[in-house]
Scaffold this motif. Sequence first.
Motif, mmCIF file in Angstrom:
data_model
loop_
_atom_site.group_PDB
_atom_site.id
_atom_site.type_symbol
_atom_site.label_atom_id
_atom_site.label_comp_id
_atom_site.label_asym_id
_atom_site.label_seq_id
_atom_site.Cartn_x
_atom_site.Cartn_y
_atom_site.Cartn_z
ATOM 1 N N GLU A 181 0.815 -1.220 0.000
ATOM 2 C CA GLU A 181 0.000 0.000 0.000
ATOM 3 C C GLU A 181 0.848 1.269 0.000
ATOM 4 N N SER A 182 2.116 1.136 0.373
ATOM 5 C CA SER A 182 2.981 2.311 0.386
ATOM 6 C C SER A 182 3.388 2.743 -1.023
ATOM 7 N N VAL A 183 3.197 1.845 -2.001
ATOM 8 C CA VAL A 183 3.515 2.175 -3.393
ATOM 9 C C VAL A 183 2.305 2.882 -3.988
ATOM 10 N N THR A 184 2.433 4.164 -4.213
ATOM 11 C CA THR A 184 1.301 4.978 -4.659
ATOM 12 C C THR A 184 1.135 4.988 -6.176
ATOM 13 N N ARG A 185 2.188 4.725 -6.910
ATOM 14 C CA ARG A 185 2.104 4.758 -8.368
ATOM 15 C C ARG A 185 1.992 3.332 -8.906
ATOM 16 N N PRO A 186 1.078 3.072 -9.847
ATOM 17 C CA PRO A 186 0.895 1.717 -10.373
ATOM 18 C C PRO A 186 2.094 1.274 -11.207
ATOM 19 N N LEU A 187 2.260 -0.025 -11.287
ATOM 20 C CA LEU A 187 3.315 -0.601 -12.114
ATOM 21 C C LEU A 187 2.761 -0.963 -13.486
ATOM 22 N N PRO A 188 3.578 -0.932 -14.534
ATOM 23 C CA PRO A 188 3.086 -1.280 -15.881
ATOM 24 C C PRO A 188 3.098 -2.788 -16.108
ATOM 25 N N ILE A 189 1.925 -3.337 -16.381
ATOM 26 C CA ILE A 189 1.820 -4.760 -16.684
ATOM 27 C C ILE A 189 1.382 -4.902 -18.136
ATOM 28 N N LEU A 190 1.916 -5.908 -18.819
ATOM 29 C CA LEU A 190 1.657 -6.089 -20.245
ATOM 30 C C LEU A 190 0.411 -6.928 -20.479
ATOM 31 N N ARG A 191 -0.330 -6.586 -21.515
ATOM 32 C CA ARG A 191 -1.481 -7.372 -21.920
ATOM 33 C C ARG A 191 -1.785 -7.090 -23.386
ATOM 34 N N ARG A 192 -2.648 -7.911 -23.973
ATOM 35 C CA ARG A 192 -3.051 -7.750 -25.363
ATOM 36 C C ARG A 192 -3.856 -6.467 -25.539
ATOM 37 N N ARG A 193 -3.575 -5.755 -26.600
ATOM 38 C CA ARG A 193 -4.312 -4.524 -26.865
ATOM 39 C C ARG A 193 -5.767 -4.812 -27.206
#
Length: 280
Positions: A181-193
């Motif tokens: 919860e201390s991580v305020t910015r989301p991480l980029p996860i890959l998926r199909r467009r």
Amino acid sequence: MKLPYSLSLLSARNIRVALPNRLSNFPVRREAPKQPWPRRQYGTSAPASQAPSELKKATPARPTLSLTDQVRLLMRRVPYPVAIITATDPQGPVEKAFRGMTVSSFNTVTLHPSPVISFNVRRPSETLTALQSSGRFLVHLLAPTPATAALARDFSRGNHNLALLSGKGDFEFAQHVSADESVTRPLPILRRRAISQTSTNTEEESESESVEDFPFVFECQLNPQRVEVYDHTIVVGTVVRALLRHLPESEVEASVSSGSAKDLCLTYANTKFWEMGHEI
């Protein structure tokens, strides 16, 4: 008239002396000295009479490879796992802060007391700067398909040349909320467009539909320990969460035990991407 014995002997002596003088007027044929047979040269097709300098010109020596080139060419024969590392730059807007890169040095360091992974990054790297600043990153393991191989090539060219960020290709970044919860910015996860454009399912359901591309993803926390070797940095991270894209946790062990070669992840060797073959 019979000559005296002394005169006849003298005449015979004169004849003997005169004969050599008369024979000396005729040309004498002299034979040339015999030449030794040429030695046969073994191990080359060049004639024996060929000079050593000419022999070197006919068979030029190969240039000696440096130790670096020898190791590079030999290590091409070793398959490596392919992984795409993504992270978020803490500076700037979120939609422009996603970073990613392809690595072929991903491996586990230890499993106890916590699972720890590592990989190598060549500096400078925007993704390395982002994960060092944020302290969190994702590791995507890829299925062996032409689409994922093309994606790995795309991420190997750097973020400035990434087709994914310009809206091209089959994949895109989605926002992944960290378990911390201390991580305020989301991480980029890959998926199909195509999934994000046509599907109205939740994020978890959309991720399950991407199983053919990314079987599982590790969310990792950066460890303070790191080693810098010349122009590379060895990144060490602790796995805090395993995102299983197609199986519940209770079925992981059974799936791995009974799985076939087709269930193995994408590999890299001899400058190409490969799908594993069969068991020996």
